[in-house]
Motif scaffolding. Structure first.
Motif, PDB file in Angstrom:
ATOM      1  N   ILE A  81       0.786  -1.110   0.006  1.00 22.54           N
ATOM      2  CA  ILE A  81       0.085  -0.202  -0.095  1.00 22.54           C
ATOM      3  C   ILE A  81       0.704   1.083  -0.040  1.00 22.54           C
ATOM      4  CG2 ILE A  81      -1.988   1.326   1.097  1.00 22.54           C
ATOM      5  CD1 ILE A  81      -2.644  -1.470   2.520  1.00 22.54           C
ATOM      6  N   MET A  99      -5.982  -1.298   4.607  1.00 22.84           N
ATOM      7  CA  MET A  99      -5.965   0.186   4.083  1.00 22.84           C
ATOM      8  C   MET A  99      -6.646   0.989   5.112  1.00 22.84           C
ATOM      9  SD  MET A  99      -7.318  -0.443   0.108  1.00 22.84           S
ATOM     10  CE  MET A  99      -6.934   1.137  -0.605  1.00 22.84           C
ATOM     11  N   ALA A 130      -3.357   0.089  -3.393  1.00 21.29           N
ATOM     12  CA  ALA A 130      -2.778  -1.022  -2.760  1.00 21.29           C
ATOM     13  C   ALA A 130      -2.592  -2.101  -4.117  1.00 21.29           C
ATOM     14  CB  ALA A 130      -3.962  -1.824  -2.117  1.00 21.29           C
TER      15      ALA A 130
END
Length: 265
Positions: free
Chosen positions: A27, A122, A72
């Protein structure tokens, strides 16, 4: 906006991609236009929209102004060394209750990467990003009738419901939201929240004096396609109930696995 935090409150379905705990998942912040082109495509795919959810020029402006623009990536895929994108998230610098905040405007995860833990990964990336910049809150909105998002936001993350926003985005035309009012709940997640703390499913409050439950439909997204009149009924009843308890100063202290908001007066 709110899977997590998307304009429509749509929650990713099951997928078979690698777990985000794998070192193959990266990420990372994006800062140049060539990198950001794929973000626009991700959002259009997630919402089934013929038009851009957010324009490339706006992504560049947000990034250049110090905002949050990340993707991501599965680093085991792709031919250019950058990996294959699985999801994306965009947030704006903001103020909440007089304190620095990150307003998480839109997050989307492609179908093959959903229900893998990537959404939570995330969100934790957002939290660390905000902590590194001495930001106190992460805020976002989501559709209060989407059970899976309510469960994720309240029971898993432990975020707080701070406001009910009726028809917040006006008329929406994407494939998921079309034909329904764009009511949203404003969530506020302190960056000091321990992500490993016990889930707030509300079970400890059930049966206590002053605790009530507000139900939600099993699948509002499917209901929009099959029974629009039932959507109107659910929207109206839930809007009235949540608006009333928040106006009265009551707190939403959990969300049950059966799809009920747990309210403590």
């Amino acid at each position: 906006m709110s899977i997590i935090d998307t304009p429509n409150g749509e929650t990713p379905a099951a997928g078979s991609e690698p777990s985000p705990s794998s070192p193959q998942i990266e990420i990372r912040a994006l800062t140049i236009a060539d990198e950001m082109v794929v973000l626009c495509d991700v959002f259009q795919q997630v919402w089934g929209s013929a038009t851009e959810i957010i324009r490339l020029e706006m992504l560049m402006a947000i990034s250049h102004a110090g905002g949050y623009v990340v993707g991501a990536f599965d680093m085991s895929r792709g031919d250019d060394g950058r990996g294959e994108i699985l999801g994306a998230s965009v947030g704006l610098l903001a103020v909440h209750h007089g304190q620095p905040a990150l307003h998480s405007h839109v997050t989307g995860i492609l179908p093959g990467a959903r229900s893998t833990g990537l959404g939570r990964a995330m969100k934790l990336h957002q939290q660390q990003w905000a902590l590194d910049r001495s930001i106190d809150w992460i805020v976002w909105t989501f559709d209060p009738l989407v059970q899976r998002n309510a469960w994720f936001n309240i029971a898993i993350l432990g975020a707080e419901v701070h406001e009910y926003l009726p028809h917040f985005y006006g008329t929406m035309t994407d494939a998921i939201n079309a034909g329904d009012d764009s009511d949203r709940l404003l969530m506020a997640w302190s960056t000091a929240t321990d992500p490993e703390s016990a889930p707030r499913d509300g079970a400890a409050h059930l049966g206590q004096p002053g605790v009530t439950l507000i139900p939600t439909p099993d699948d509002i997204v499917a209901l929009r396609r099959t029974d629009p009149s039932e959507v109107v009924r659910w929207r109206g009843s839930t809007r009235s109930a949540l608006t009333e308890v928040l106006r009265a100063g009551s707190r939403i202290v959990g969300f049950t696995r059966d799809g009920d908001y747990v309210v403590a007066s």
